[in-house]
Design a protein around this motif. Structure first.
Motif, PDB file in Angstrom:
ATOM      1  N   THR A 116       0.853  -1.193   0.000  1.00  0.00           N
ATOM      2  CA  THR A 116       0.000   0.000   0.000  1.00  0.00           C
ATOM      3  C   THR A 116       0.889   1.243   0.000  1.00  0.00           C
ATOM      4  OG1 THR A 116      -0.107   0.254   2.407  1.00  0.00           O
ATOM      5  CG2 THR A 116      -1.741  -1.217   1.374  1.00  0.00           C
ATOM      6  N   TRP A 117       0.252   2.418  -0.115  1.00  0.00           N
ATOM      7  CA  TRP A 117       1.019   3.671  -0.063  1.00  0.00           C
ATOM      8  C   TRP A 117       1.667   3.863   1.309  1.00  0.00           C
ATOM      9  CZ3 TRP A 117       0.088   7.846   3.194  1.00  0.00           C
ATOM     10  CH2 TRP A 117      -1.109   7.822   3.902  1.00  0.00           C
ATOM     11  N   VAL A 118       1.061   3.282   2.353  1.00  0.00           N
ATOM     12  CA  VAL A 118       1.636   3.391   3.691  1.00  0.00           C
ATOM     13  C   VAL A 118       2.902   2.547   3.796  1.00  0.00           C
ATOM     14  CG1 VAL A 118       1.264   2.910   6.153  1.00  0.00           C
ATOM     15  CG2 VAL A 118      -0.578   3.904   4.774  1.00  0.00           C
ATOM     16  N   SER A 119       2.844   1.309   3.318  1.00  0.00           N
ATOM     17  CA  SER A 119       4.023   0.436   3.426  1.00  0.00           C
ATOM     18  C   SER A 119       5.170   0.945   2.559  1.00  0.00           C
ATOM     19  CB  SER A 119       3.668  -1.003   3.064  1.00  0.00           C
ATOM     20  OG  SER A 119       3.246  -1.117   1.722  1.00  0.00           O
TER      21      SER A 119
ATOM     22  N   SER B   2      -0.199   2.072  11.153  1.00  0.00           N
ATOM     23  CA  SER B   2       1.117   2.699  11.145  1.00  0.00           C
ATOM     24  C   SER B   2       1.234   3.761  12.225  1.00  0.00           C
ATOM     25  CB  SER B   2       1.377   3.326   9.768  1.00  0.00           C
ATOM     26  OG  SER B   2       2.539   4.132   9.793  1.00  0.00           O
ATOM     27  N   MET B   3       0.190   4.561  12.389  1.00  0.00           N
ATOM     28  CA  MET B   3       0.242   5.617  13.398  1.00  0.00           C
ATOM     29  C   MET B   3       0.269   5.040  14.806  1.00  0.00           C
ATOM     30  SD  MET B   3      -2.189   8.560  11.653  1.00  0.00           S
ATOM     31  CE  MET B   3      -1.735   9.883  12.788  1.00  0.00           C
ATOM     32  N   ARG B   4      -0.447   3.936  15.030  1.00  0.00           N
ATOM     33  CA  ARG B   4      -0.386   3.291  16.349  1.00  0.00           C
ATOM     34  C   ARG B   4       1.020   2.785  16.633  1.00  0.00           C
ATOM     35  NH1 ARG B   4      -5.580   1.283  14.896  1.00  0.00           N
ATOM     36  NH2 ARG B   4      -4.623  -0.620  14.064  1.00  0.00           N
ATOM     37  N   GLN B   5       1.648   2.181  15.622  1.00  0.00           N
ATOM     38  CA  GLN B   5       3.009   1.683  15.808  1.00  0.00           C
ATOM     39  C   GLN B   5       3.978   2.829  16.060  1.00  0.00           C
ATOM     40  OE1 GLN B   5       5.460   0.186  12.401  1.00  0.00           O
ATOM     41  NE2 GLN B   5       5.365  -1.773  13.494  1.00  0.00           N
ATOM     42  N   ARG B   6       3.865   3.889  15.268  1.00  0.00           N
ATOM     43  CA  ARG B   6       4.766   5.028  15.439  1.00  0.00           C
ATOM     44  C   ARG B   6       4.514   5.758  16.755  1.00  0.00           C
ATOM     45  NH1 ARG B   6       3.966   8.605  10.494  1.00  0.00           N
ATOM     46  NH2 ARG B   6       2.026   7.448  10.153  1.00  0.00           N
ATOM     47  N   LEU B   7       3.267   5.763  17.226  1.00  0.00           N
ATOM     48  CA  LEU B   7       2.966   6.360  18.525  1.00  0.00           C
ATOM     49  C   LEU B   7       3.726   5.642  19.632  1.00  0.00           C
ATOM     50  CD1 LEU B   7       1.336   8.284  20.356  1.00  0.00           C
ATOM     51  CD2 LEU B   7      -0.499   6.563  20.347  1.00  0.00           C
TER      52      LEU B   7
ATOM     53  N   TYR C 181      30.226   1.839  21.231  1.00  0.00           N
ATOM     54  CA  TYR C 181      29.447   2.375  20.130  1.00  0.00           C
ATOM     55  C   TYR C 181      28.972   1.256  19.199  1.00  0.00           C
ATOM     56  CZ  TYR C 181      31.881   6.464  21.890  1.00  0.00           C
ATOM     57  OH  TYR C 181      32.383   7.434  22.711  1.00  0.00           O
ATOM     58  N   PRO C 182      27.652   1.017  19.172  1.00  0.00           N
ATOM     59  CA  PRO C 182      27.115   0.003  18.257  1.00  0.00           C
ATOM     60  C   PRO C 182      27.497   0.318  16.822  1.00  0.00           C
ATOM     61  CG  PRO C 182      25.445   0.700  19.847  1.00  0.00           C
ATOM     62  CD  PRO C 182      26.603   1.638  20.009  1.00  0.00           C
ATOM     63  N   ILE C 183      27.868  -0.723  16.077  1.00  0.00           N
ATOM     64  CA  ILE C 183      28.263  -0.532  14.681  1.00  0.00           C
ATOM     65  C   ILE C 183      27.146  -1.019  13.755  1.00  0.00           C
ATOM     66  CG2 ILE C 183      30.687  -0.835  15.297  1.00  0.00           C
ATOM     67  CD1 ILE C 183      30.478  -3.532  13.629  1.00  0.00           C
ATOM     68  N   TRP C 184      27.248  -0.625  12.506  1.00  0.00           N
ATOM     69  CA  TRP C 184      26.247  -0.907  11.487  1.00  0.00           C
ATOM     70  C   TRP C 184      26.811  -1.927  10.503  1.00  0.00           C
ATOM     71  CZ3 TRP C 184      21.335  -0.540  10.360  1.00  0.00           C
ATOM     72  CH2 TRP C 184      20.887  -0.520   9.035  1.00  0.00           C
ATOM     73  N   ALA C 185      26.078  -3.021  10.277  1.00  0.00           N
ATOM     74  CA  ALA C 185      26.475  -4.042   9.302  1.00  0.00           C
ATOM     75  C   ALA C 185      25.529  -3.942   8.105  1.00  0.00           C
ATOM     76  CB  ALA C 185      26.445  -5.428   9.930  1.00  0.00           C
ATOM     77  N   HIS C 186      25.901  -3.175   7.108  1.00  0.00           N
ATOM     78  CA  HIS C 186      25.004  -2.827   6.002  1.00  0.00           C
ATOM     79  C   HIS C 186      24.609  -4.040   5.165  1.00  0.00           C
ATOM     80  CE1 HIS C 186      23.179   0.378   3.604  1.00  0.00           C
ATOM     81  NE2 HIS C 186      23.517  -0.296   2.526  1.00  0.00           N
ATOM     82  N   ASP C 187      25.431  -5.077   5.183  1.00  0.00           N
ATOM     83  CA  ASP C 187      25.173  -6.237   4.321  1.00  0.00           C
ATOM     84  C   ASP C 187      24.510  -7.398   5.053  1.00  0.00           C
ATOM     85  OD1 ASP C 187      26.435  -5.108   1.936  1.00  0.00           O
ATOM     86  OD2 ASP C 187      28.302  -5.278   3.078  1.00  0.00           O
ATOM     87  N   ALA C 188      24.300  -7.274   6.347  1.00  0.00           N
ATOM     88  CA  ALA C 188      23.606  -8.308   7.120  1.00  0.00           C
ATOM     89  C   ALA C 188      22.125  -7.947   7.159  1.00  0.00           C
ATOM     90  CB  ALA C 188      24.191  -8.405   8.531  1.00  0.00           C
ATOM     91  N   LYS C 189      21.324  -8.520   6.272  1.00  0.00           N
ATOM     92  CA  LYS C 189      19.983  -7.999   6.020  1.00  0.00           C
ATOM     93  C   LYS C 189      18.877  -8.791   6.718  1.00  0.00           C
ATOM     94  CE  LYS C 189      21.175  -5.530   1.860  1.00  0.00           C
ATOM     95  NZ  LYS C 189      20.768  -5.076   0.518  1.00  0.00           N
ATOM     96  N   VAL C 190      17.973  -8.010   7.296  1.00  0.00           N
ATOM     97  CA  VAL C 190      16.751  -8.528   7.924  1.00  0.00           C
ATOM     98  C   VAL C 190      15.574  -7.818   7.267  1.00  0.00           C
ATOM     99  CG1 VAL C 190      15.467  -8.784  10.071  1.00  0.00           C
ATOM    100  CG2 VAL C 190      17.952  -8.837  10.100  1.00  0.00           C
ATOM    101  N   TYR C 191      14.511  -8.563   7.005  1.00  0.00           N
ATOM    102  CA  TYR C 191      13.343  -7.975   6.348  1.00  0.00           C
ATOM    103  C   TYR C 191      12.161  -8.012   7.313  1.00  0.00           C
ATOM    104  CZ  TYR C 191      16.310  -8.686   2.289  1.00  0.00           C
ATOM    105  OH  TYR C 191      17.363  -8.665   1.407  1.00  0.00           O
ATOM    106  N   ASP C 192      11.537  -6.849   7.470  1.00  0.00           N
ATOM    107  CA  ASP C 192      10.502  -6.636   8.464  1.00  0.00           C
ATOM    108  C   ASP C 192       9.174  -6.341   7.761  1.00  0.00           C
ATOM    109  OD1 ASP C 192       9.442  -6.233  10.966  1.00  0.00           O
ATOM    110  OD2 ASP C 192      10.068  -4.143  11.095  1.00  0.00           O
ATOM    111  N   GLU C 193       8.065  -6.758   8.361  1.00  0.00           N
ATOM    112  CA  GLU C 193       6.745  -6.452   7.795  1.00  0.00           C
ATOM    113  C   GLU C 193       6.257  -5.119   8.334  1.00  0.00           C
ATOM    114  OE1 GLU C 193       2.164  -8.029   8.150  1.00  0.00           O
ATOM    115  OE2 GLU C 193       3.759  -9.525   8.205  1.00  0.00           O
ATOM    116  N   LYS C 194       5.808  -4.244   7.439  1.00  0.00           N
ATOM    117  CA  LYS C 194       5.316  -2.937   7.842  1.00  0.00           C
ATOM    118  C   LYS C 194       3.791  -2.873   7.737  1.00  0.00           C
ATOM    119  CE  LYS C 194       9.248  -1.497   8.880  1.00  0.00           C
ATOM    120  NZ  LYS C 194       9.533  -1.517  10.325  1.00  0.00           N
ATOM    121  N   PRO C 195       3.161  -2.049   8.583  1.00  0.00           N
ATOM    122  CA  PRO C 195       1.705  -1.900   8.514  1.00  0.00           C
ATOM    123  C   PRO C 195       1.258  -1.417   7.139  1.00  0.00           C
ATOM    124  CG  PRO C 195       2.576  -0.900  10.512  1.00  0.00           C
ATOM    125  CD  PRO C 195       3.756  -1.251   9.668  1.00  0.00           C
TER     126      PRO C 195
END
Length: 415
Positions: free
Chosen positions: A175-178, A263-268, A243-257
């Protein structure tokens, strides 16, 4: 013009200059996110991982996640998958067992939420007598790239203690939100996280795809039981000089509203937790950054200020609309006449233009560029969310985000 009008004028002018200055700061730092080169793996698999998955009524999505973990390009004897069936009323436990995970059933009426579930699980692991070098955390709706543990092993062997993986989106074009959320994540991954990694600053923790050295956890304790447990733990690390470091190539995929309200409830929830954390840690970090001349701590403090910046941007945008829509002879025009609008607008336009640049650098599907048309409206919806969060920041009750789509990793690659 009355003294009251002069005062309001001065306040709003300061708000625009202040938020504009922070915007310029982010624009400059983002330039360092343009460059990224995949880092070759130098270490053989050696570290043993406890993979922790807090799950509350996640029977629809837990199976594909566990399958993606079992398919890791990493020796099977060097990691265990632990699912926390946290106050579940569905078949999360049975599904996770069927796919090969160890399941730990937890019931608690007063200590609800992901942070408490993680704390409970860590205590069980420490009492079990099984040795783990590090833990890795995922949300139940995630999918994990096959080389994730290999990359985390490499970073741990290099001596890093806290590592955040790349936060991708598995349903960006639903959707436009995701797609709006996905654009925000592509931008954050490249122009915020990767930039700070290149500068040697601390990255922000995203709550999933997170790897933490077990000895560090024993030393610090978890202690992060708020609505944004990842932010709490990351801030405590920075305060200790880790200092936490960033691993740009270690990928995780998350489901978005997929709906605006979800989405607003999650962001709240995110913003309530962010305000609560900022209330305790923002000023000490900024003070330490200035006194110690430590840009990493100062930058972490500025990050904690971001919700307030969103709130100020929202209020100043409302004032701009009033300025444009009312006749010049009204009192509103006197209040807004001296606002440094041009500077404020230019800074925010430049920030927005970094969005398509991030999409280009991340080589995302062309459909994401269509989402840029509606993105300004989605970004504006942060205003009401942050405003409500500010007045409800004392809320500590966890609000569960329902996930219903079981997307598999091979489906994600074929899109």
């Amino acid at each position: 013009m009355s003294l009251f009008h002069v005062f309001l004028n001065t306040v709003y002018a300061f708000m625009q200059v202040f938020t504009g200055a922070i915007g310029v700061y982010q624009i400059v730092l983002s330039l360092f996110g343009v460059w990224h080169r995949r880092k070759p793996l130098r270490h053989a698999p050696r570290k043993r991982f406890a993979v922790i998955i807090p799950a509350h009524d996640e029977q629809q999505v837990i199976g594909p996640l566990v399958d993606s973990l079992m398919a890791q390009d990493y020796p099977r004897e060097l990691f265990d998958v632990h699912v926390i069936a946290d106050n579940c009323t569905d078949h999360t436990r049975e599904v996770a067992l069927k796919h090969g995970a160890a399941v730990h059933v937890r019931h608690s009426e007063d200590k609800r939420g992901k942070g408490y579930a993680i704390e409970w699980m860590l205590e069980r692991l420490w009492k079990s007598g099984v040795h783990y070098d590090a833990i890795v955390m995922f949300d139940a709706d995630n999918l994990v790239a096959p080389d994730f543990l290999r990359i985390m092993n490499d970073r741990l062997c290099d001596g890093h203690k806290v590592i955040q993986g790349y936060l991708g989106v598995k349903n960006p074009f639903d959707t436009w939100v995701s797609v709006s959320m996905a654009i925000s994540y592509w931008y954050s991954n490249r122009m915020w996280q990767n930039a700070r990694q290149n500068l040697g600053l601390s990255c922000s923790l995203g709550g999933t795809g997170l790897c933490i050295d077990m000895d560090l956890l024993r030393e610090m304790g978890w202690g992060a039981t708020g609505l944004t447990e990842d932010l709490e733990f990351g801030v405590r690390c920075v305060e200790r000089g880790i200092y936490p470091i960033w691993a740009h190539d270690a990928k995780v995929y998350d489901e978005k509203p997929t709906t605006l309200m979800a989405s607003m409830r999650q962001r709240l929830r995110w913003m309530q937790g962010h305000f609560h954390c900022a209330q305790r840690h923002m000023l000490p970090l900024i003070r330490a950054g200035i006194v110690e001349r430590n840009l990493a701590k100062l930058d972490a403090g500025i990050y904690l200020f971001q919700p307030m910046r969103f709130l100020i941007l929202f209020l100043t945008s409302l004032m701009m609309l009033l300025q444009i829509s009312t006749p010049q002879t009204t009192w509103v025009s006197h209040i807004t006449a001296l606002l440094p609008t041009s500077f404020w607008v230019v800074v925010n336009v430049l920030l927005y233009l970094q969005m398509p640049l991030a999409l280009l650098l991340e080589r995302v599907n062309w459909r994401a560029y269509v989402g840029l048309i509606i993105l300004p409206f989605f970004l504006w919806t942060w205003g009401p969310v942050v405003l409500q969060a500010y007045f409800t920041k004392s809320n500590r009750r966890w609000a569960h985000t329902v996930h219903k789509r079981a997307i598999r990793l091979d489906e994600l690659r074929s899109r």
